[in-house]
Motif scaffolding. Structure first.
Motif, PDB file in Angstrom:
ATOM      1  N   MET A  42       0.957  -1.220  -0.040  1.00 55.00           N
ATOM      2  CA  MET A  42       0.143  -0.162   0.044  1.00 55.00           C
ATOM      3  C   MET A  42       0.873   1.231  -0.031  1.00 55.00           C
ATOM      4  SD  MET A  42      -2.973  -1.036   2.554  1.00 55.00           S
ATOM      5  CE  MET A  42      -3.679   0.585   2.918  1.00 55.00           C
ATOM      6  N   ALA A  43       1.983   1.401   0.720  1.00 55.36           N
ATOM      7  CA  ALA A  43       2.757   2.516   0.744  1.00 55.36           C
ATOM      8  C   ALA A  43       3.516   2.529  -0.751  1.00 55.36           C
ATOM      9  CB  ALA A  43       3.710   2.076   1.822  1.00 55.36           C
ATOM     10  N   ARG A  44       4.064   1.429  -1.233  1.00 54.85           N
ATOM     11  CA  ARG A  44       4.490   1.570  -2.615  1.00 54.85           C
ATOM     12  C   ARG A  44       3.586   2.028  -3.574  1.00 54.85           C
ATOM     13  NH1 ARG A  44       5.493  -3.621  -3.357  1.00 54.85           N
ATOM     14  NH2 ARG A  44       6.813  -3.484  -1.414  1.00 54.85           N
ATOM     15  N   GLU A  45       2.302   1.718  -3.475  1.00 54.90           N
ATOM     16  CA  GLU A  45       1.122   2.069  -4.542  1.00 54.90           C
ATOM     17  C   GLU A  45       1.042   3.436  -4.246  1.00 54.90           C
ATOM     18  OE1 GLU A  45      -3.367   1.123  -5.166  1.00 54.90           O
ATOM     19  OE2 GLU A  45      -2.288  -0.201  -4.226  1.00 54.90           O
ATOM     20  N   PHE A  46       0.741   4.066  -2.916  1.00 55.25           N
ATOM     21  CA  PHE A  46       0.539   5.355  -2.645  1.00 55.25           C
ATOM     22  C   PHE A  46       1.870   6.442  -3.259  1.00 55.25           C
ATOM     23  CE2 PHE A  46       1.045   9.130   0.190  1.00 55.25           C
ATOM     24  CZ  PHE A  46      -0.049   9.569   0.191  1.00 55.25           C
ATOM     25  N   SER A  47       2.819   5.911  -2.796  1.00 56.44           N
ATOM     26  CA  SER A  47       3.986   6.740  -3.537  1.00 56.44           C
ATOM     27  C   SER A  47       4.068   6.798  -5.083  1.00 56.44           C
ATOM     28  CB  SER A  47       5.256   6.093  -2.949  1.00 56.44           C
ATOM     29  OG  SER A  47       6.681   6.585  -3.606  1.00 56.44           O
ATOM     30  N   ALA A  49       1.310   6.519  -6.941  1.00 57.03           N
ATOM     31  CA  ALA A  49       0.300   7.527  -7.155  1.00 57.03           C
ATOM     32  C   ALA A  49       0.778   8.918  -7.047  1.00 57.03           C
ATOM     33  CB  ALA A  49      -0.996   7.071  -6.520  1.00 57.03           C
ATOM     34  N   MET A  50       1.206   9.312  -6.249  1.00 55.17           N
ATOM     35  CA  MET A  50       1.909  10.598  -5.750  1.00 55.17           C
ATOM     36  C   MET A  50       2.678  11.162  -6.895  1.00 55.17           C
ATOM     37  SD  MET A  50      -0.099  11.565  -3.576  1.00 55.17           S
ATOM     38  CE  MET A  50       0.618  13.185  -2.959  1.00 55.17           C
TER      39      MET A  50
END
Length: 190
Positions: A42-47, A49-50
């Motif tokens: 989830m942290a990788r996906e959020f990064s 996306a940003m």
């Protein structure tokens, strides 16, 4: 993140073995590993996306343009660095050995037969308020000139000098009388 050494992990493992039990411990570690993997994903996906949103909005382009605009080359600082290095290499003694070929300085003393210039007239038309101020200044100068002529006429041998005003000292504030100190101090009885 968490600075856990081998001794801390060993203590946590022993406490978990005692509290949870040997049968449920492998299942707990498996679910804990899955949970940790999901959080990292989830942290990788959020990064990502940003970063994608920043690319879409043009932040990288603006950052690149700002970097080029503030570079030393685009601001002309390179020329300043070159001039500074030339100045550091300059030897004043080397240039002093050559004779100067500069023309002599022109004579700047005023011509005694020349007509003194008239009062400068403003090239720009003055507004009504400015004209009023100029007129008031001219009136004051005329009054001062008349007063100086009258003083010279009254005292023919001496130059007119106004009497200096006496210096006035500021009034001192009166002090209240001091109370005398008594030698007797009240003592507490024990």
């Amino acid at each position: 993140m968490l600075d856990l050494g081998m001794s801390e992990l060993l203590v946590i493992g022993i406490v978990a073995l005692i509290v949870i039990g040997p049968k449920d411990l492998p299942g707990l570690f498996r679910s804990l590993g899955q949970f940790t993997g999901k959080m990292r994903g989830m942290a990788r996906e959020f990064s990502r996306a940003m970063e994608a949103a920043a690319d879409e909005s043009g932040v990288k382009d603006v950052a690149r343009d700002l970097k080029t605009a503030t570079s030393a080359k685009s601001m002309g600082l390179e020329a300043v660095k070159d001039a500074a290095s030339k100045f550091e290499k300059w030897d004043p003694l080397k240039n002093a050995a050559r004779p100067s070929t500069a023309p002599p300085a022109p004579d700047l003393q005023p011509d005694p037969q020349a007509v003194p210039p008239a009062e400068p007239q403003p090239a720009v038309a003055l507004g009504p308020e400015t004209q009023a101020l100029v007129a008031a200044k001219a009136e004051r100068q005329a009054i001062v000139k008349d007063a100086a002529e009258k003083l010279k006429a009254a005292k023919p041998g001496k130059a007119a000098a106004p009497d200096p005003a006496p210096a006035v000292e500021p009034a001192k504030k009166p002090r209240a009388p001091r109370k005398p100190k008594s030698d007797k101090t009240p003592k507490a009885e024990a």
